[in-house]
Design an enzyme around this catalytic site. Structure first.
Site, PDB file in Angstrom:
ATOM      1  N   GLU A   1     -41.258  44.229  11.529  1.00 27.98           N
ATOM      2  CA  GLU A   1     -41.732  44.000  12.906  1.00 27.98           C
ATOM      3  C   GLU A   1     -40.543  43.752  13.836  1.00 27.98           C
ATOM      4  O   GLU A   1     -40.504  44.234  14.952  1.00 27.98           O
ATOM      5  CB  GLU A   1     -42.663  42.766  12.888  1.00 27.98           C
TER       6      GLU A   1
ATOM      7  N   ARG B   1     -26.925  37.994  13.420  1.00 31.86           N
ATOM      8  CA  ARG B   1     -25.965  37.117  14.090  1.00 31.86           C
ATOM      9  C   ARG B   1     -24.760  36.871  13.182  1.00 31.86           C
ATOM     10  O   ARG B   1     -24.851  36.998  11.961  1.00 31.86           O
ATOM     11  CB  ARG B   1     -26.624  35.778  14.460  1.00 31.86           C
TER      12      ARG B   1
ATOM     13  N   LYS C   1     -22.382  33.823  12.169  1.00 33.49           N
ATOM     14  CA  LYS C   1     -22.416  32.357  12.241  1.00 33.49           C
ATOM     15  C   LYS C   1     -21.374  31.874  13.245  1.00 33.49           C
ATOM     16  O   LYS C   1     -20.269  32.424  13.297  1.00 33.49           O
ATOM     17  CB  LYS C   1     -22.066  31.821  10.861  1.00 33.49           C
TER      18      LYS C   1
ATOM     19  N   LYS D   1     -21.225  23.840   7.716  1.00 38.50           N
ATOM     20  CA  LYS D   1     -21.700  24.227   6.376  1.00 38.50           C
ATOM     21  C   LYS D   1     -20.599  24.059   5.319  1.00 38.50           C
ATOM     22  O   LYS D   1     -20.870  23.638   4.202  1.00 38.50           O
ATOM     23  CB  LYS D   1     -22.192  25.670   6.407  1.00 38.50           C
TER      24      LYS D   1
ATOM     25  N   SER E   1     -38.474  21.645   0.866  1.00 41.71           N
ATOM     26  CA  SER E   1     -38.753  21.392   2.287  1.00 41.71           C
ATOM     27  C   SER E   1     -39.995  22.145   2.767  1.00 41.71           C
ATOM     28  O   SER E   1     -40.585  21.820   3.788  1.00 41.71           O
ATOM     29  CB  SER E   1     -37.550  21.861   3.125  1.00 41.71           C
TER      30      SER E   1
ATOM     31  N   GLU F   1     -25.844  38.160   4.320  1.00 41.53           N
ATOM     32  CA  GLU F   1     -27.142  37.713   3.800  1.00 41.53           C
ATOM     33  C   GLU F   1     -28.266  38.340   4.606  1.00 41.53           C
ATOM     34  O   GLU F   1     -28.245  38.332   5.835  1.00 41.53           O
ATOM     35  CB  GLU F   1     -27.255  36.184   3.872  1.00 41.53           C
TER      36      GLU F   1
ATOM     37  N   ASN G   1     -41.203  32.707   9.787  1.00 39.07           N
ATOM     38  CA  ASN G   1     -40.119  32.616  10.769  1.00 39.07           C
ATOM     39  C   ASN G   1     -40.402  31.510  11.782  1.00 39.07           C
ATOM     40  O   ASN G   1     -39.512  30.755  12.167  1.00 39.07           O
ATOM     41  CB  ASN G   1     -39.947  33.958  11.477  1.00 39.07           C
TER      42      ASN G   1
END
Ligand code: 0O2
Length: 267
Positions: A41, A46, A48, A56, A115, A140, A149
């Site tokens: 869809e 991006r 990072k 990170k 989570s 990734e 999402n």
């Protein structure tokens, strides 16, 4: 690390994201052109940010000189799908490609994180051509449904706000909403055939309307203006009837007329 060095390091990642975005957008267009249901869809990508890389690296104890080997998501692509089944179909599509090598896969859809996080992760190796030489980087690909999402985006903002220490009560409520998303995804999958058919119809109508309008425009520019205005009025009348087969019939007639003037839409 000097700012110039960061730029040099991140440049191939930026190129990879640009290229991968073009490639996955092309996959979407290929499905649309074939009048087929597209399992993707939305395509997002991006690199990072430096702040996020540093955060990170600190959190995962990655030495700065090992970033490129140990931080697999400096370049990230996100493929958002209507249904859970589509996520697996997209993963299959990627497995068949020869321009990206899959290093590992993590199915957090079948095995959600504590989570409540769900997504299908694919780590890939991808080669870009820099000015100096080819460079292979890790990237990734996250594949998830619209529902996943939505949840991930909200949860990510809260993680950011609380710097990873989301209060227990809030975490519990987030897990509860994750369960709700699982139920919604299941429910949507159960009416998938209906939704897919509707999407294909809408796609087809969009394509026909845009073909018709380009042809009328060509007629106007290259041939008879009077004919173009007449066809435009006819188009508006038929369009209001909301009947796809009438619209298709009109498009064919218009094509025959335009052929005489060599003014068909090339799209
Ligand atoms: P950002 O800002 O999105 O870049 P993997 O090795 O990739 O299969 P693993 O071991 O969880 O998975 O790796 P990692 O590095 O912890 O997570 C990779 C990315 O997955 C994260 O990148 C997030 O985008 C997403 N992710 C993983 N777990 C969660 C989660 O619990 N909630 C949300 N919202 N996203 C998650 P970053 O660098 O953390 O964030």
């Amino acid at each position: 690390m000097e700012i110039q060095l960061w730029r040099e390091i991140l440049e191939p990642y930026s190129l990879a994201v640009d290229e991968l975005l073009i490639k996955f957008n092309h996959v979407q267009r290929a499905f649309q052109k074939a009048n087929d249901y597209c399992p993707i869809e939305l395509v997002q990508g991006r690199v990072k940010t430096i702040a996020s890389i540093l955060e990170k690296a600190g959190r995962k104890q990655i030495p700065l000189d090992k970033l490129e080997e140990q931080m697999g998501d400096i370049a990230g692509i996100r493929l958002i799908c209507p249904f859970v089944e589509d996520c697996y179909a997209v993963a299959d599509l990627i497995r068949k490609r020869t321009d990206m090598e899959i290093v590992s896969e993590d199915d957090y859809i079948a095995n959600p994180k504590e989570s409540g996080y769900r997504s299908f992760h694919m780590q890939i190796r991808y080669t870009v051509q820099t000015l100096q030489m080819p460079k292979t980087i890790y990237a990734e690909i996250q594949i998830r449904t619209l529902g996943m999402n939505c949840w991930c985006t909200i949860e990510h903002s809260l993680q950011y706000k609380y710097r990873g220490n989301v209060p227990e009560e809030l975490s519990r409520r987030l897990q509860h909403t994750a369960d709700g998303m699982i139920a919604t995804d299941k429910e949507l999958s159960s009416i998938r055939d209906e939704i897919q058919a509707a999407k294909i119809m809408q796609q087809e109508e969009d394509r026909i309307v845009s073909d018709i309008l380009v042809t009328i425009q060509n007629l106007y520019k290259l041939a008879s203006r009077r004919e173009a205005v007449r066809m435009q009025e006819e188009f508006f009348r038929i369009y209001q009837e909301q009947d796809l087969s009438r619209l298709k019939h009109f498009a064919t007639e218009l094509d025959i007329l335009a052929e005489g003037y060599r003014a068909q839409s090339l799209y």
